[in-house]
Design a protein around this motif. Sequence first.
Motif, PDB file in Angstrom:
ATOM      1  N   LEU A 204       0.850  -1.192   0.000  1.00  0.00           N
ATOM      2  CA  LEU A 204       0.000   0.000   0.000  1.00  0.00           C
ATOM      3  C   LEU A 204       0.884   1.239   0.000  1.00  0.00           C
ATOM      4  O   LEU A 204       1.939   1.268   0.639  1.00  0.00           O
ATOM      5  CB  LEU A 204      -0.921   0.024   1.223  1.00  0.00           C
ATOM      6  CG  LEU A 204      -2.076  -0.981   1.234  1.00  0.00           C
ATOM      7  CD1 LEU A 204      -2.864  -0.852   2.526  1.00  0.00           C
ATOM      8  CD2 LEU A 204      -2.990  -0.779   0.034  1.00  0.00           C
TER       9      LEU A 204
ATOM     10  N   TYR B 184      -9.022   4.996   8.486  1.00  0.00           N
ATOM     11  CA  TYR B 184      -8.621   4.224   7.319  1.00  0.00           C
ATOM     12  C   TYR B 184      -9.308   2.870   7.359  1.00  0.00           C
ATOM     13  O   TYR B 184      -9.584   2.346   8.449  1.00  0.00           O
ATOM     14  CB  TYR B 184      -7.094   4.065   7.270  1.00  0.00           C
ATOM     15  CG  TYR B 184      -6.591   3.957   5.859  1.00  0.00           C
ATOM     16  CD1 TYR B 184      -6.571   5.062   5.013  1.00  0.00           C
ATOM     17  CD2 TYR B 184      -6.168   2.731   5.343  1.00  0.00           C
ATOM     18  CE1 TYR B 184      -6.145   4.963   3.700  1.00  0.00           C
ATOM     19  CE2 TYR B 184      -5.739   2.623   4.036  1.00  0.00           C
ATOM     20  CZ  TYR B 184      -5.730   3.743   3.211  1.00  0.00           C
ATOM     21  OH  TYR B 184      -5.324   3.634   1.912  1.00  0.00           O
TER      22      TYR B 184
ATOM     23  N   LEU C 241      -8.755  -0.228   7.450  1.00  0.00           N
ATOM     24  CA  LEU C 241      -7.995  -1.404   7.854  1.00  0.00           C
ATOM     25  C   LEU C 241      -8.143  -1.580   9.359  1.00  0.00           C
ATOM     26  O   LEU C 241      -8.175  -0.590  10.109  1.00  0.00           O
ATOM     27  CB  LEU C 241      -6.508  -1.234   7.527  1.00  0.00           C
ATOM     28  CG  LEU C 241      -6.119  -1.109   6.053  1.00  0.00           C
ATOM     29  CD1 LEU C 241      -4.636  -0.757   5.935  1.00  0.00           C
ATOM     30  CD2 LEU C 241      -6.419  -2.398   5.302  1.00  0.00           C
TER      31      LEU C 241
ATOM     32  N   PRO D  66     -14.661  -0.549   4.666  1.00  0.00           N
ATOM     33  CA  PRO D  66     -14.386  -0.138   3.289  1.00  0.00           C
ATOM     34  C   PRO D  66     -15.521   0.669   2.671  1.00  0.00           C
ATOM     35  O   PRO D  66     -15.274   1.625   1.916  1.00  0.00           O
ATOM     36  CB  PRO D  66     -14.178  -1.471   2.565  1.00  0.00           C
ATOM     37  CG  PRO D  66     -13.639  -2.385   3.617  1.00  0.00           C
ATOM     38  CD  PRO D  66     -14.391  -1.994   4.859  1.00  0.00           C
TER      39      PRO D  66
ATOM     40  N   TYR E  84      -9.935  -3.104  -0.315  1.00  0.00           N
ATOM     41  CA  TYR E  84      -9.738  -3.139   1.134  1.00  0.00           C
ATOM     42  C   TYR E  84     -10.544  -4.252   1.800  1.00  0.00           C
ATOM     43  O   TYR E  84     -10.144  -4.765   2.839  1.00  0.00           O
ATOM     44  CB  TYR E  84     -10.035  -1.769   1.745  1.00  0.00           C
ATOM     45  CG  TYR E  84      -8.901  -0.805   1.478  1.00  0.00           C
ATOM     46  CD1 TYR E  84      -7.683  -0.948   2.135  1.00  0.00           C
ATOM     47  CD2 TYR E  84      -9.023   0.217   0.540  1.00  0.00           C
ATOM     48  CE1 TYR E  84      -6.626  -0.097   1.872  1.00  0.00           C
ATOM     49  CE2 TYR E  84      -7.973   1.070   0.266  1.00  0.00           C
ATOM     50  CZ  TYR E  84      -6.770   0.896   0.933  1.00  0.00           C
ATOM     51  OH  TYR E  84      -5.713   1.734   0.672  1.00  0.00           O
TER      52      TYR E  84
ATOM     53  N   ILE F 161      -8.131  -7.113   1.371  1.00  0.00           N
ATOM     54  CA  ILE F 161      -7.004  -6.996   2.307  1.00  0.00           C
ATOM     55  C   ILE F 161      -7.452  -7.334   3.721  1.00  0.00           C
ATOM     56  O   ILE F 161      -6.708  -7.947   4.503  1.00  0.00           O
ATOM     57  CB  ILE F 161      -6.402  -5.582   2.245  1.00  0.00           C
ATOM     58  CG1 ILE F 161      -5.751  -5.348   0.877  1.00  0.00           C
ATOM     59  CG2 ILE F 161      -5.377  -5.371   3.363  1.00  0.00           C
ATOM     60  CD1 ILE F 161      -5.263  -3.935   0.654  1.00  0.00           C
ATOM     61  N   GLY F 162      -8.682  -6.969   4.052  1.00  0.00           N
ATOM     62  CA  GLY F 162      -9.193  -7.218   5.407  1.00  0.00           C
ATOM     63  C   GLY F 162      -9.337  -8.688   5.748  1.00  0.00           C
ATOM     64  O   GLY F 162      -9.477  -9.034   6.929  1.00  0.00           O
TER      65      GLY F 162
END
Length: 287
Positions: A140, A162, A164, A227, A250, A253-254
């Motif tokens: 990222l 953010y 995350l 997200p 995202y 990614i999570g």
Amino acid sequence: MSFVIHGATGAQGAPVLAALAASGASVTAVSRGAAAVPDGVRTVAADYASADALARAYEGADGVFVHLPLGAPDDRLAFARNVVAAVERARPARVVVSTSGAFTDDAAAAGGGPADPAVGHLIEGVRRSGVSYAVVAPRLFLENLLLPPVVGGAREEGVLRYPLAAGLRVSWSSHLDVADVVAALLRRTDVVGTVAVGQYPAVTGPQLAAAFGDRFGREVAYEGITPDAFAGLIAPLLGEATAAGVAGLYRAIGTLPDHAIAPVDSAQELLGLSPRTTGEWLVDLGL
């Protein structure tokens, strides 16, 4: 040496061009229009939609830096095919590709998330061409944190928001870090394959917030948001379609245990180049 740089006025290409030009290399900027480039830099008009134009731009080059622009998936796949065709025809001495943080097939197979077909085709096509190549694989970009709803919240409210989870460790890097690695790889033909770019050990959201707090001279807390909530914040800036795509990334990614590089194929190990810390990056930007 002569190098051809895609996106030479953009976030990734501009620092690559600057680093190479500062070293005295001959640099050619590939542009689709009348984009402004620094004085003394040659510009070639070539569109990703034309393999012929790209091939003419690549002819005789010691190195080419390529990263795909944002766009519709079908357009990006067509662009990738044209770049591969141009590389096969012109056969520059070296090609360096940035994934721009997209998941490749290998990452997807390891549970990293959905692969980007265009990036995958580009990498595989360049590999199959037989031209010397390397792939720069950041995770990222720290520059994502400069979106007004993100950096503004940190500066004005003391909250870094953010999409995350707070405990998810990420190997962040900046466009400046990627430029350092690309500039090295264009010359280091002994290094082939994928080079991961990012902070190691990877850092958490609260660690990011602490770096912002140190720089801004105030306490900054981290708040992990969904997200979809993030998409709502950035849609007015980037558009609904782009924001939806970001949210999808995202979400993927999570699902990961972390989003960290492996030391074995890192720029630190292969090139002796360490990325900036978050604090160093903020200082370099003058924030």
